[in-house]
Design a protein around this motif. Sequence first.
Motif, mmCIF file in Angstrom:
data_model
loop_
_atom_site.group_PDB
_atom_site.id
_atom_site.type_symbol
_atom_site.label_atom_id
_atom_site.label_comp_id
_atom_site.label_asym_id
_atom_site.label_seq_id
_atom_site.Cartn_x
_atom_site.Cartn_y
_atom_site.Cartn_z
ATOM 1 N N UNK A 9 0.863 -1.096 0.173
ATOM 2 C CA UNK A 9 0.058 0.010 -0.138
ATOM 3 C C UNK A 9 0.861 1.251 -0.035
ATOM 4 N N UNK A 10 1.964 1.285 0.912
ATOM 5 C CA UNK A 10 2.594 2.246 0.822
ATOM 6 C C UNK A 10 3.511 2.471 -0.579
ATOM 7 N N UNK A 11 3.860 1.522 -1.061
ATOM 8 C CA UNK A 11 4.580 1.614 -2.506
ATOM 9 C C UNK A 11 3.565 2.022 -3.452
ATOM 10 N N UNK A 16 1.658 6.344 -6.797
ATOM 11 C CA UNK A 16 0.502 7.455 -7.198
ATOM 12 C C UNK A 16 0.921 8.920 -7.010
ATOM 13 N N UNK A 17 1.441 9.312 -6.065
ATOM 14 C CA UNK A 17 2.089 10.555 -5.945
ATOM 15 C C UNK A 17 3.146 10.938 -6.828
ATOM 16 N N UNK A 18 4.101 10.106 -7.264
ATOM 17 C CA UNK A 18 4.874 10.318 -8.339
ATOM 18 C C UNK A 18 4.154 10.455 -9.785
ATOM 19 N N UNK A 19 3.069 9.639 -9.897
ATOM 20 C CA UNK A 19 2.437 10.007 -11.222
ATOM 21 C C UNK A 19 1.709 11.238 -11.156
ATOM 22 N N UNK A 20 1.112 11.791 -10.084
ATOM 23 C CA UNK A 20 0.456 13.035 -9.891
ATOM 24 C C UNK A 20 1.570 14.183 -10.159
ATOM 25 N N UNK A 21 2.615 14.035 -9.677
ATOM 26 C CA UNK A 21 3.795 15.169 -9.694
ATOM 27 C C UNK A 21 4.203 15.170 -11.122
ATOM 28 N N UNK A 38 -8.094 18.255 -13.879
ATOM 29 C CA UNK A 38 -7.131 18.099 -14.944
ATOM 30 C C UNK A 38 -5.839 17.291 -14.715
ATOM 31 N N UNK A 39 -5.159 17.581 -13.675
ATOM 32 C CA UNK A 39 -3.785 17.062 -13.367
ATOM 33 C C UNK A 39 -4.144 15.317 -12.950
ATOM 34 N N UNK A 40 -5.311 15.410 -12.213
ATOM 35 C CA UNK A 40 -5.868 13.932 -11.743
ATOM 36 C C UNK A 40 -5.999 13.187 -13.117
ATOM 37 N N UNK A 41 -6.862 13.516 -14.036
ATOM 38 C CA UNK A 41 -6.842 12.897 -15.209
ATOM 39 C C UNK A 41 -5.922 12.812 -16.156
ATOM 40 N N UNK A 42 -4.748 13.542 -16.109
ATOM 41 C CA UNK A 42 -3.662 13.355 -16.834
ATOM 42 C C UNK A 42 -2.550 12.219 -16.338
ATOM 43 N N UNK A 43 -2.954 12.217 -14.690
ATOM 44 C CA UNK A 43 -2.373 11.273 -13.974
ATOM 45 C C UNK A 43 -2.866 9.953 -14.103
ATOM 46 N N UNK A 44 -3.912 9.772 -14.501
ATOM 47 C CA UNK A 44 -5.038 8.630 -14.348
ATOM 48 C C UNK A 44 -5.302 8.154 -13.088
ATOM 49 N N UNK A 45 -5.461 9.077 -12.355
ATOM 50 C CA UNK A 45 -6.142 8.658 -10.782
ATOM 51 C C UNK A 45 -7.296 9.275 -10.727
ATOM 52 N N UNK A 46 -7.998 9.004 -9.777
ATOM 53 C CA UNK A 46 -9.153 9.429 -9.319
ATOM 54 C C UNK A 46 -9.228 10.764 -8.728
ATOM 55 N N UNK A 47 -10.024 11.639 -8.639
ATOM 56 C CA UNK A 47 -10.011 13.024 -8.101
ATOM 57 C C UNK A 47 -10.091 12.779 -6.486
ATOM 58 N N UNK A 48 -10.792 11.585 -6.041
ATOM 59 C CA UNK A 48 -10.423 11.639 -4.679
ATOM 60 C C UNK A 48 -9.323 11.316 -4.018
ATOM 61 N N UNK A 49 -8.355 10.577 -5.239
ATOM 62 C CA UNK A 49 -6.952 10.199 -4.641
ATOM 63 C C UNK A 49 -6.045 11.491 -4.593
ATOM 64 N N UNK A 50 -6.272 12.426 -5.753
ATOM 65 C CA UNK A 50 -5.371 13.508 -5.538
ATOM 66 C C UNK A 50 -5.731 14.264 -4.477
#
Length: 211
Positions: A9-11, A16-21, A38-50
Amino acid sequence: MGDVAARPLRADAERSVRAVLEAAERVLAEDPGASMEQIAAAAGVARTTIHRRFANRQSLIEALALSAARQLAQAVDDGRPDTAPPLVAMHRITANVLQVKGAWAFALGLPADPDSEAAVLQQDIDRRCVAVLRRAQAENVIDAAADLEWVRRVYYALIGESLRGGAEGPGPDGSDGGGPDAGGPGGGGSDPDALAARIIDTLLHGAGPRA
């Protein structure tokens, strides 16, 4: 047992943080006013994640700036500024910095709060740069009367101009130095080592005639 189970989970969280950055760098470089969504969409993560990782847009930008500053500091450290022969250290550091600055141009261009960790890292980078130049000066690679703070500023300017482009024509070894359209890290030519050699050559010898 629970600690072992938590490691993936930590990994995943780190990935996911790296993908967002990385997505933030790409998106904000094109549109500095882009939203978290927009950043979340580009990172391929959900809005809740970011939103779970970053309290607000400003905290995301601060994390982006800090991550880039840490990578720049690591690039300098990997060049062994305190132990490698001065010219070797200068070349390694320059090649490393070109790659980091090319990949994180937006983040590294953000103004840093004077009390922030990013600002402290930049001050340490400046100090280590002057220390390498001082070692080069002690070995007569740089003139004994040279103002090392000025040399540092010229060195930074050469790196900046290399990344911005306009570096047309052959490099010091007769090869094509290339500009930002030539491909490679940060668009600074196809080979960061060749461009680093060109930067160091210009810093030390300028545009005067060669023997």
